[in-house]
Write an enzyme that holds these catalytic residues in place. Structure first.
Site, PDB file in Angstrom:
ATOM      1  N   LYS A 156      -0.423   5.025   8.606  1.00 32.57           N
ATOM      2  CA  LYS A 156       0.269   5.342   7.355  1.00 32.57           C
ATOM      3  C   LYS A 156      -0.723   5.511   6.202  1.00 32.57           C
ATOM      4  O   LYS A 156      -0.619   6.445   5.400  1.00 32.57           O
ATOM      5  CB  LYS A 156       1.270   4.226   7.051  1.00 32.57           C
ATOM      6  CG  LYS A 156       1.994   4.350   5.721  1.00 32.57           C
ATOM      7  CD  LYS A 156       1.376   3.471   4.640  1.00 32.57           C
ATOM      8  CE  LYS A 156       1.452   1.996   4.966  1.00 32.57           C
ATOM      9  NZ  LYS A 156       0.888   1.158   3.872  1.00 32.57           N
ATOM     10  N   SER A 173       0.873  -1.180   0.000  1.00 35.32           N
ATOM     11  CA  SER A 173       0.000   0.000   0.000  1.00 35.32           C
ATOM     12  C   SER A 173       0.905   1.223   0.000  1.00 35.32           C
ATOM     13  O   SER A 173       1.542   1.536   1.011  1.00 35.32           O
ATOM     14  CB  SER A 173      -0.911   0.007   1.236  1.00 35.32           C
ATOM     15  OG  SER A 173      -1.792  -1.085   1.197  1.00 35.32           O
ATOM     16  N   LYS A 212      -7.128   1.597  -2.807  1.00 29.10           N
ATOM     17  CA  LYS A 212      -6.768   1.069  -1.488  1.00 29.10           C
ATOM     18  C   LYS A 212      -6.892   2.153  -0.418  1.00 29.10           C
ATOM     19  O   LYS A 212      -7.327   1.892   0.712  1.00 29.10           O
ATOM     20  CB  LYS A 212      -5.347   0.502  -1.509  1.00 29.10           C
ATOM     21  CG  LYS A 212      -4.859  -0.007  -0.151  1.00 29.10           C
ATOM     22  CD  LYS A 212      -5.735  -1.125   0.399  1.00 29.10           C
ATOM     23  CE  LYS A 212      -5.341  -1.547   1.812  1.00 29.10           C
ATOM     24  NZ  LYS A 212      -4.049  -2.255   1.864  1.00 29.10           N
TER      25      LYS A 212
END
Length: 380
Positions: free
Chosen positions: A331, A186, A262
């Site tokens: 994150k 990701s 995502k």
């Protein structure tokens, strides 16, 4: 009339006035035709032998036996030939990043028959994966890249992806034209596009960003949702490799589109995690047994996978053996805020959820399960 002669192992048969075995029983004359065996011809033409004669019955039985033997021989050859052909046709995969997700992914790929080469910054994890899957253990990125057809990444964050691709001994220094790269990490969409453009221009390597959703359980069971960015040709080439790990593979657009998708996923998950912590804390402060919340709410509008995963762990204060890490979720939410700035889109809920998580990471809880968020509210 039936005449046969053999030349170089091929039976040459001349047939006059044979009747084809079709529903219409169309009659035709065949002057001369070459077949590999008389059995092949007999399956096409039915010669004018008296139907009830002993010769016809005997020949029909003989033909049936020959046909069965021929089929059995073909099946036997196919059974013994197929594994070699399949193995030889599968691309050799190089997998970089053997973590919570990478380890079960390599197992799924190995079980599907793909030849594997693995490398990890922590050698022990790579060695463990190699022992479990029979994969070749590479001692460097260079060794891995030079020995594979497809490079796969499953790394912690954008910085690590950049280092692995563009570092002193990175992929860009050793990749060759025609190789493919599939990034399961990701990562930041903008950086993904930059790296993909550099590799294509300098090395002739195609890039598919293919971040996943479904966690460790999905990786173990092969039920991940994978969202892909790249050209249609590149995504279709990657699809057979991704299928052993996925229940669903969706092409979202050009390079970077998978990473944006995502981020959308993680915005929902991250905001839900923060809201679940608030909900559990409020239930406890109100005298409700939080361990029964799942029984009460599962199946209703509030139900979700994060709800079912996090609520019991928050209620029991169970933060050990995490299936995912709080730092990873933070994150992803930080990337959501950055992408929102680039696209001039407001994401106030995601920004607030990120701050709640940052508070726990600052307390040293980044490696713990996101259920640790409940600690921000105390316990009644």
């Amino acid at each position: 009339m039936r005449e046969a002669s053999t030349l170089f192992g091929v039976t040459r048969i001349s047939i006059m006035k044979c009747r084809l075995t079709t529903p219409a029983f169309i009659s035709m004359s065949i002057v001369s035709r070459t077949f590999r065996t008389s059995t092949d011809l007999d399956t096409i033409c039915e010669c004018r032998t008296a139907p009830g004669s002993a010769a016809a019955t005997s020949r029909s039985h003989q033909q049936h036996q020959q046909h069965q033997q021929h089929q059995q021989h073909q099946q036997h050859q196919q059974q013994h030939r197929q594994p070699k052909e399949d193995f030889m046709s599968l691309p050799r995969l190089g997998f970089i990043g053997i973590g919570l997700m990478g380890d079960p992914m390599t197992r799924r790929l190995a079980a599907a028959g793909y030849p594997l080469v693995v490398w990890n910054r922590s050698p022990d994890k790579a060695r463990h994966a190699a022992d479990a899957t029979g994969a070749q253990l590479a001692t460097s990125i260079a060794e891995l890249v030079q020995s594979v057809d497809v490079i796969m990444l499953c790394l912690a964050n954008t910085d690590v992806v950049q280092e692995v691709v563009m570092g002193d001994d990175g992929i860009a220094r050793h990749a060759r034209p025609g190789q493919r790269l599939i990034d399961l990490s990701s990562s930041d969409p903008a950086v993904t596009r930059e790296l993909a453009a550099l590799l294509r221009h300098d090395n002739g390597v195609s890039w598919v960003d293919a971040p996943v959703s479904g966690g460790v359980a999905g990786a173990e069971s092969g039920s991940l949702a994978i969202m892909c960015g790249g050209s249609a040709e590149d995504v279709e080439a990657a699809r057979p490799i991704l299928e052993p790990m996925a229940a669903r593979i969706t092409h979202m657009g050009e390079v970077g589109a998978g990473q944006v998708t995502k981020i959308c996923n993680q915005m929902l998950v991250g905001c839900a995690a923060a809201a679940i912590a608030e909900m559990v804390a409020m239930a406890e402060a109100s005298g409700v047994d939080a361990t029964r919340l799942c029984d009460a709410l599962t199946g209703g509008f509030a139900d979700s996978t994060p709800f079912r995963m996090l609520t019991p762990r928050m209620a029991d204060r169970d933060f050990d053996a995490p299936k995912w890490h709080l730092r990873t979720l933070l994150k992803d939410l930080d990337m959501a805020v950055a992408q929102a700035q680039r696209s001039t889109s407001a994401v106030p809920m995601s920004g607030l959820a990120a701050q709640v998580m940052r508070q726990q990471v600052a307390r040293g809880n980044g490696e713990r399960d996101p259920a640790i968020l409940i600690e921000g509210y105390g316990k009644a």
